[in-house]
Design an enzyme around this catalytic site. Sequence first.
Site, PDB file in Angstrom:
ATOM      1  N   GLU A  21       0.816  -1.211   0.000  1.00  8.03           N
ATOM      2  CA  GLU A  21       0.000   0.000   0.000  1.00  8.03           C
ATOM      3  C   GLU A  21       0.856   1.270   0.000  1.00  8.03           C
ATOM      4  O   GLU A  21       0.417   2.336   0.443  1.00  8.03           O
ATOM      5  CB  GLU A  21      -0.936  -0.014   1.204  1.00  8.03           C
ATOM      6  CG  GLU A  21      -1.898  -1.193   1.170  1.00  8.03           C
ATOM      7  CD  GLU A  21      -2.778  -1.237   2.401  1.00  8.03           C
ATOM      8  OE1 GLU A  21      -3.582  -0.308   2.559  1.00  8.03           O
ATOM      9  OE2 GLU A  21      -2.644  -2.172   3.187  1.00  8.03           O
ATOM     10  N   TYR A 210      -9.721   4.093  -4.048  1.00  6.42           N
ATOM     11  CA  TYR A 210      -8.697   5.116  -4.210  1.00  6.42           C
ATOM     12  C   TYR A 210      -8.706   5.867  -5.529  1.00  6.42           C
ATOM     13  O   TYR A 210      -8.015   6.872  -5.646  1.00  6.42           O
ATOM     14  CB  TYR A 210      -7.312   4.493  -3.980  1.00  6.42           C
ATOM     15  CG  TYR A 210      -7.172   3.997  -2.558  1.00  6.42           C
ATOM     16  CD1 TYR A 210      -7.220   4.886  -1.491  1.00  6.42           C
ATOM     17  CD2 TYR A 210      -7.021   2.656  -2.277  1.00  6.42           C
ATOM     18  CE1 TYR A 210      -7.116   4.452  -0.180  1.00  6.42           C
ATOM     19  CE2 TYR A 210      -6.915   2.208  -0.966  1.00  6.42           C
ATOM     20  CZ  TYR A 210      -6.965   3.113   0.067  1.00  6.42           C
ATOM     21  OH  TYR A 210      -6.859   2.678   1.362  1.00  6.42           O
ATOM     22  N   ASP A 251     -15.408  -0.991   9.403  1.00  2.06           N
ATOM     23  CA  ASP A 251     -16.234  -1.228   8.212  1.00  2.06           C
ATOM     24  C   ASP A 251     -17.296  -2.274   8.494  1.00  2.06           C
ATOM     25  O   ASP A 251     -17.034  -3.277   9.185  1.00  2.06           O
ATOM     26  CB  ASP A 251     -15.360  -1.691   7.044  1.00  2.06           C
ATOM     27  CG  ASP A 251     -14.312  -0.657   6.658  1.00  2.06           C
ATOM     28  OD1 ASP A 251     -14.549   0.544   6.886  1.00  2.06           O
ATOM     29  OD2 ASP A 251     -13.263  -1.057   6.111  1.00  2.06           O
ATOM     30  N   GLU A 267     -13.998  -5.332   9.521  1.00  2.00           N
ATOM     31  CA  GLU A 267     -12.662  -5.127  10.069  1.00  2.00           C
ATOM     32  C   GLU A 267     -12.531  -3.716  10.613  1.00  2.00           C
ATOM     33  O   GLU A 267     -13.347  -2.843  10.323  1.00  2.00           O
ATOM     34  CB  GLU A 267     -11.590  -5.390   9.013  1.00  2.00           C
ATOM     35  CG  GLU A 267     -11.671  -4.502   7.793  1.00  2.00           C
ATOM     36  CD  GLU A 267     -10.640  -4.899   6.738  1.00  2.00           C
ATOM     37  OE1 GLU A 267      -9.557  -5.390   7.103  1.00  2.00           O
ATOM     38  OE2 GLU A 267     -10.915  -4.703   5.551  1.00  2.00           O
TER      39      GLU A 267
END
Length: 306
Positions: A21, A210, A251, A267
Amino acid sequence: MGQSSRTPPKVAVLMGGPSAEREVSLSSGKPCAAALRDEGFEVVEVDAGRDLAMRLAEIAPDVVLNCLHGRWGEDGVVQGLLEWMGIAYTHSGVLASALAMDKQRTKETYVAAGLPVVPSVLARAVDVRERHVMPPPYVVKPNNEGSSVGVYLVHDAANGPPQLSDDMPEEVMVEAFAPGRELTTTVMGSRALTVTDIITDGWYDYDAKYKPGGSRHVVPADIPQEIFDLCLDYALRAHKALGCRGVSRTDFRWDESKGAAGLILLETNTQPGMTATSLTPEQAAAEGISLGQLCAWLVEDASCDR
């Protein structure tokens, strides 16, 4: 920070790093660094490499704003380094970071706290490629990465098991697919901010998260008050059960046909994205908190022994 005669702390903003990431982390760190400068802080941007300890020793920051995502930056590793060096840092400490990055142990913590989840198992990737380890539909994902990197959705009609890529880890999580709407709630300190309804045309994957236009966010979510309040309550309970500090984001999936019983936790992210399309800054803004104010709050909340 308000008017003060004292010198503002020097802040090292950690970003980049070696995880999958990296690019998202760079996109998080740069606006945070700019926002802190606007708030009057002295800021040094640090692309976290293997020489991180040496770089930090040279910079001698008062505080580290951790904008790393994924392994090494979000899983307790860099937190342990900062504890060892005695540098105050933002977000969660060593244990909470490691715990939240491990999806299976996170779910076990949820269950112990009385929070609802769907069934899941840990399995070897080689077995998942060979056979259905649970009846479809199900989701396959790395047990210790974030941002929907390497997430596979196996539909009801799937004839065979998923063809996982070679870069998937040896052990993966296989989780019963939870239908419904994607909801999320940010916790800031001891306060759950609001609820976002994330609307996409398909799976809420890396691109949907994103890329501009990848998803549409409804803030605050247009959902029944009971579900809205449950999201706030569950997110705060998850934050506390995992031992999170600073900011976290939990989430959810919500199956409308089941009412309150259809809300489950997926999570908790201990280093939520801070990019232009990220959910946490958007939720803060909806509550009247600018990015600069959010980052300044994180810096002021920073400490060791978290």
